[in-house]
Design an enzyme around this catalytic site. Structure first.
Site, PDB file in Angstrom:
ATOM      1  N   LYS A 256     -13.984  -7.467   8.975  1.00 24.52           N
ATOM      2  CA  LYS A 256     -13.361  -6.797  10.119  1.00 24.52           C
ATOM      3  C   LYS A 256     -13.552  -5.283  10.019  1.00 24.52           C
ATOM      4  O   LYS A 256     -13.016  -4.639   9.131  1.00 24.52           O
ATOM      5  CB  LYS A 256     -11.851  -7.085  10.179  1.00 24.52           C
ATOM      6  CG  LYS A 256     -11.273  -6.626  11.519  1.00 24.52           C
ATOM      7  CD  LYS A 256      -9.795  -6.411  11.522  1.00 24.52           C
ATOM      8  CE  LYS A 256      -9.369  -5.026  11.142  1.00 24.52           C
ATOM      9  NZ  LYS A 256      -9.717  -3.968  12.102  1.00 24.52           N
TER      10      LYS A 256
ATOM     11  N   GLY B   8      -9.084   0.977   2.539  1.00 27.07           N
ATOM     12  CA  GLY B   8      -8.245   1.591   3.557  1.00 27.07           C
ATOM     13  C   GLY B   8      -7.096   2.327   2.902  1.00 27.07           C
ATOM     14  O   GLY B   8      -7.210   2.791   1.760  1.00 27.07           O
TER      15      GLY B   8
ATOM     16  N   THR C 250      -3.405   3.226   1.206  1.00 24.95           N
ATOM     17  CA  THR C 250      -2.608   2.638   0.124  1.00 24.95           C
ATOM     18  C   THR C 250      -1.475   1.782   0.699  1.00 24.95           C
ATOM     19  O   THR C 250      -1.172   0.709   0.170  1.00 24.95           O
ATOM     20  CB  THR C 250      -2.088   3.769  -0.792  1.00 24.95           C
ATOM     21  OG1 THR C 250      -3.228   4.383  -1.400  1.00 24.95           O
ATOM     22  CG2 THR C 250      -1.169   3.240  -1.875  1.00 24.95           C
TER      23      THR C 250
ATOM     24  N   GLU D 169      -9.725  -0.709  -2.513  1.00 22.80           N
ATOM     25  CA  GLU D 169     -10.220   0.680  -2.586  1.00 22.80           C
ATOM     26  C   GLU D 169      -9.340   1.472  -1.640  1.00 22.80           C
ATOM     27  O   GLU D 169      -9.455   1.324  -0.421  1.00 22.80           O
ATOM     28  CB  GLU D 169     -11.674   0.769  -2.109  1.00 22.80           C
ATOM     29  CG  GLU D 169     -12.661  -0.062  -2.879  1.00 22.80           C
ATOM     30  CD  GLU D 169     -13.165   0.634  -4.124  1.00 22.80           C
ATOM     31  OE1 GLU D 169     -12.676   1.736  -4.439  1.00 22.80           O
ATOM     32  OE2 GLU D 169     -14.047   0.062  -4.780  1.00 22.80           O
TER      33      GLU D 169
ATOM     34  N   CYS E 186     -12.219   9.334   1.394  1.00 24.37           N
ATOM     35  CA  CYS E 186     -11.148   8.992   0.451  1.00 24.37           C
ATOM     36  C   CYS E 186     -11.286   9.770  -0.855  1.00 24.37           C
ATOM     37  O   CYS E 186     -10.299  10.110  -1.489  1.00 24.37           O
ATOM     38  CB  CYS E 186     -11.182   7.507   0.175  1.00 24.37           C
ATOM     39  SG  CYS E 186     -12.842   6.959  -0.234  1.00 24.37           S
TER      40      CYS E 186
ATOM     41  N   GLU F 120      -2.545  12.651   1.259  1.00 24.86           N
ATOM     42  CA  GLU F 120      -3.881  12.712   1.854  1.00 24.86           C
ATOM     43  C   GLU F 120      -3.781  13.319   3.243  1.00 24.86           C
ATOM     44  O   GLU F 120      -3.010  12.845   4.070  1.00 24.86           O
ATOM     45  CB  GLU F 120      -4.366  11.269   2.053  1.00 24.86           C
ATOM     46  CG  GLU F 120      -5.336  10.791   1.042  1.00 24.86           C
ATOM     47  CD  GLU F 120      -5.961   9.482   1.478  1.00 24.86           C
ATOM     48  OE1 GLU F 120      -5.241   8.603   2.002  1.00 24.86           O
ATOM     49  OE2 GLU F 120      -7.162   9.332   1.260  1.00 24.86           O
TER      50      GLU F 120
HETATM   51  P1  NAP Z   1      -5.933   1.601   7.237  1.00 26.59           P
HETATM   52  O1  NAP Z   1      -4.996   1.855   8.328  1.00 26.59           O
HETATM   53  O2  NAP Z   1      -5.406   1.049   5.974  1.00 26.59           O
HETATM   54  O3  NAP Z   1      -7.063   0.652   7.831  1.00 26.59           O
HETATM   55  C1  NAP Z   1      -8.110   0.119   7.089  1.00 26.59           C
HETATM   56  C2  NAP Z   1      -8.535  -1.192   7.701  1.00 26.59           C
HETATM   57  O4  NAP Z   1      -7.460  -2.130   7.586  1.00 26.59           O
HETATM   58  C3  NAP Z   1      -8.844  -1.113   9.187  1.00 26.59           C
HETATM   59  O5  NAP Z   1      -9.857  -2.041   9.488  1.00 26.59           O
HETATM   60  C4  NAP Z   1      -7.515  -1.522   9.795  1.00 26.59           C
HETATM   61  O6  NAP Z   1      -7.650  -1.977  11.108  1.00 26.59           O
HETATM   62  C5  NAP Z   1      -7.091  -2.624   8.869  1.00 26.59           C
HETATM   63  N1  NAP Z   1      -5.656  -2.892   8.826  1.00 26.59           N
HETATM   64  C6  NAP Z   1      -4.627  -2.117   9.275  1.00 26.59           C
HETATM   65  N2  NAP Z   1      -3.448  -2.721   9.016  1.00 26.59           N
HETATM   66  C7  NAP Z   1      -3.737  -3.897   8.402  1.00 26.59           C
HETATM   67  C8  NAP Z   1      -2.942  -4.964   7.874  1.00 26.59           C
HETATM   68  N3  NAP Z   1      -1.597  -4.918   7.907  1.00 26.59           N
HETATM   69  N4  NAP Z   1      -3.563  -6.020   7.285  1.00 26.59           N
HETATM   70  C9  NAP Z   1      -4.918  -6.052   7.201  1.00 26.59           C
HETATM   71  N5  NAP Z   1      -5.716  -5.090   7.701  1.00 26.59           N
HETATM   72  C10 NAP Z   1      -5.144  -4.013   8.277  1.00 26.59           C
HETATM   73  O7  NAP Z   1      -6.724   2.884   6.814  1.00 26.59           O
HETATM   74  P2  NAP Z   1      -7.345   3.945   7.761  1.00 26.59           P
HETATM   75  O8  NAP Z   1      -6.288   4.901   8.129  1.00 26.59           O
HETATM   76  O9  NAP Z   1      -8.135   3.296   8.835  1.00 26.59           O
HETATM   77  O10 NAP Z   1      -8.404   4.614   6.765  1.00 26.59           O
HETATM   78  C11 NAP Z   1      -8.132   5.728   6.022  1.00 26.59           C
HETATM   79  C12 NAP Z   1      -7.683   5.349   4.625  1.00 26.59           C
HETATM   80  O11 NAP Z   1      -8.692   4.619   3.961  1.00 26.59           O
HETATM   81  C13 NAP Z   1      -7.427   6.557   3.779  1.00 26.59           C
HETATM   82  O12 NAP Z   1      -6.225   6.384   3.091  1.00 26.59           O
HETATM   83  C14 NAP Z   1      -8.592   6.578   2.823  1.00 26.59           C
HETATM   84  O13 NAP Z   1      -8.360   7.226   1.626  1.00 26.59           O
HETATM   85  C15 NAP Z   1      -8.893   5.147   2.664  1.00 26.59           C
HETATM   86  N6  NAP Z   1     -10.281   4.944   2.255  1.00 26.59           N
HETATM   87  C16 NAP Z   1     -10.522   4.571   0.964  1.00 26.59           C
HETATM   88  C17 NAP Z   1     -11.824   4.375   0.518  1.00 26.59           C
HETATM   89  C18 NAP Z   1     -12.103   3.971  -0.894  1.00 26.59           C
HETATM   90  O14 NAP Z   1     -13.205   3.549  -1.172  1.00 26.59           O
HETATM   91  N7  NAP Z   1     -11.166   4.071  -1.794  1.00 26.59           N
HETATM   92  C19 NAP Z   1     -12.883   4.542   1.402  1.00 26.59           C
HETATM   93  C20 NAP Z   1     -12.615   4.927   2.713  1.00 26.59           C
HETATM   94  C21 NAP Z   1     -11.290   5.104   3.128  1.00 26.59           C
HETATM   95  P3  NAP Z   1      -7.567  -0.941  12.333  1.00 26.59           P
HETATM   96  O15 NAP Z   1      -8.254   0.318  11.935  1.00 26.59           O
HETATM   97  O16 NAP Z   1      -8.288  -1.629  13.393  1.00 26.59           O
HETATM   98  O17 NAP Z   1      -6.114  -0.723  12.585  1.00 26.59           O
END
Ligand code: NAP
Ligand code: MG
Length: 490
Positions: free
Chosen positions: A193, A245, A247, A267, A301, A398
């Site tokens: 997804k 995504g 934390t 991650e 990230c 962050e």
């Molecule tokens: P996010 O809200 O956690 O979303 C990540 C993914 O999870 C998206 O596809 C999101 O869908 C989906 N999602 C949201 N709620 C969910 C749930 N309850 N159950 C399952 N899936 C769910 O993160 P983001 O704000 O999009 O991304 C930024 C974050 O990602 C930052 O904290 C960043 O540090 C982290 N990140 C980490 C890495 C790494 O390798 N460590 C790499 C890149 C990013 P939708 O977007 O469609 O809501």
């Protein structure tokens, strides 16, 4: 309370004529789900809009997968795993992955443009960093497909089964490649997804899978928001979850798999320290700091979002950084001269702005580039804060935007203490002329990736992953294979 805000203007950066990317792209009005090798409409008939963050205008409509669509995708992945992909000779699997890698290379210009249109990142990044790395990951893991027994001597590695993969919006295609390539090389099938705001390029990848004749069901792509992700990770028919995504969502997923046999790798976020010692090659370090935080609008990230600079060079460093910041070109992501593109979404811009306000309220001093920004779309001027203390929220949370927090230290020991004073542990940087100092500091830092005299370098052969609340498990390299294999003793 100090609410000072400086606008920096060091005269003109050079003015260039616009140089927009002109390769034609096949942007569709509507994208469907990719299940069992075919593009299918969602059972509910519901769609959501995908926006170009540089204009704020709608780009396309994307299918919204509900639980019933997720169920079809998981069943299709299970069938493909049991009947085709699992039993297939590993060398044959490798051939498919090589073919996919070559097709990605062939179409990389178009994919890069679509990535920049949908996500807002500058074309020079999507074209020169993301896409080459996407192809490189498929090439790298294609090579491992028939050598898994050499990767894990004394073990009998076998696939885990159906992998559910959920990825964020900051590197849409690259995160897809990080997740899919090792999973497929190890013989697993995939339901993935993409993030709601950046689903378009994943669907173009699906077209590549069709063109490569990848057997139906080996990869299924379901689009939707968080609830679609929840339906996927909570589905009983999956064996493994790989999530990248935030934390907060990572913690929810960890709770939901507790007590099940599903394997999990996470991650998550980061708040990396980029440590600059007084003996560092200073101009190189300024460039590294710029690359560490303004690269991809700070939507990284592992971004070097905390600059720890030795006190004796603080003023000089800030002056040089200020000068360099003023030359960054913010604007049209499709212009080849652009350094900093659009913020990925309105919601993300709001989060960044709120944290900038918090930083000012807490007494830090904001230094903002005075560059012009477009009227429409979502934009944030590159900026940094001085006078930051470790307790400030901008030093702990962050920001995930082009905003740097600068702190100072006097001794190497203090630098290490400050760097490790975070709930995260994804990455860090060390800048010094002394090799022995690099090794000594790197040894003491609690971070999964540590760059020395460089920052934000990626390579498929190199493992990537975090400590503490940055998650667990590694992606990339040999270690990235382990997350997708059962390893019984021979
Ligand atoms: P996010 O809200 O956690 O979303 C990540 C993914 O999870 C998206 O596809 C999101 O869908 C989906 N999602 C949201 N709620 C969910 C749930 N309850 N159950 C399952 N899936 C769910 O993160 P983001 O704000 O999009 O991304 C930024 C974050 O990602 C930052 O904290 C960043 O540090 C982290 N990140 C980490 C890495 C790494 O390798 N460590 C790499 C890149 C990013 P939708 O977007 O469609 O809501
Ligand atoms: Mg978009």
């Amino acid at each position: 309370m100090n609410k000072k805000k400086h606008h920096l203007n060091f005269g003109s950066a050079f003015d260039y004529a616009p140089a927009p990317e002109t390769t034609p792209v096949d942007l569709k009005k509507q994208y469907e789900l990719f299940i069992n090798g075919e593009f299918v409409a969602p059972e509910s008939g519901r769609y959501f809009n995908s926006t170009n963050p540089a204009t704020g205008k709608q780009l396309s409509r994307i299918a919204k997968a509900e639980a019933s669509d997720v169920d079809l995708a998981v069943k299709s992945a299970r069938r493909a795993y049991e009947k085709v992909w699992g039993p297939m000779a590993p060398s044959e699997r490798g051939k498919y992955l090589f073919r996919i890698a070559r097709l990605i290379q062939e179409k990389s210009r178009e994919l890069a443009i679509l990535e920049s249109m949908d996500g807002g990142k500058p074309i020079k990044e999507s074209r020169d960093i993301d896409l080459p790395l996407v192809a490189a990951h498929f090439f790298y893991y294609a090579g491992w497909a028939d050598k898994l027994t050499f990767a894990f001597p004394g073990r009998a590695p076998s696939p885990i089964g159906v992998a559910a993969q959920v990825i964020p919006w900051n590197f849409p295609l690259l995160m897809a490649a990080w997740k899919m390539a090792p999973a497929l090389a190890c013989g697993n099938t995939v339901v993935i997804k993409p993030a709601e705001t950046t689903s378009i390029t994943a669907m173009h990848l699906a077209e590549i899978f069709q063109e490569a004749d990848l057997p139906a069901g080996v990869v299924n792509i379901i689009t939707g928001a968080g609830d679609t992700g929840t339906a996927l990770v909570e589905h009983d028919g999956i064996d493994k979850i790989a999530f990248t995504g935030s934390t907060d969502v990572g913690k929810k997923i960890a709770q939901s798999v507790a007590g099940s046999t599903k394997k999990l790798t996470l991650e998550l976020g980061g708040k990396a320290a980029n440590i600059v010692f007084d003996d560092a090659p200073i101009e190189q370090a300024v460039e590294g700091v710029i690359n560490g935080i303004y690269f991809n609008q700070g939507h990284v990230c592992c971004a070097g979002s905390r600059l720890l600079v030795q006190e004796s060079i603080h003023d000089d460093f800030v002056e040089r950084l200020t000068r360099r910041l003023a030359t960054l070109r913010v604007g049209d992501p499709l212009d080849k001269n652009t350094d900093v593109g659009a913020i990925n979404s309105k919601a993300q811009l709001k989060r960044i702005k709120a944290l900038i306000e918090t930083g000012k309220d807490e007494g830090a001093e904001l230094h903002e580039s005075s560059c012009a920004i477009p009227d429409d779309g979502f934009w944030c001027r590159p900026s940094f804060f001085t006078g930051v203390t470790p307790s400030h929220r901008i030093a702990r949370e962050e920001i995930f935007g082009p905003v740097l927090s600068i702190l100072t230290f006097r001794t190497p020991a203090e630098a290490v203490t400050l760097a490790n004073d975070t709930c995260y542990g994804l990455s860090a940087g060390v800048w010094t002329d002394k090799g022995s100092k690099i090794f000594s500091i790197a040894d003491q830092l609690k971070a999964g990736v540590i760059w020395a005299n460089t920052f934000n370098r990626f390579d498929p052969t190199s493992p990537f992953g975090g400590y503490k609340e940055s998650g667990f498990g590694r992606e990339g390299g040999l270690q990235g294979l382990a997350a997708y294999l059962k390893q019984d003793h021979c």
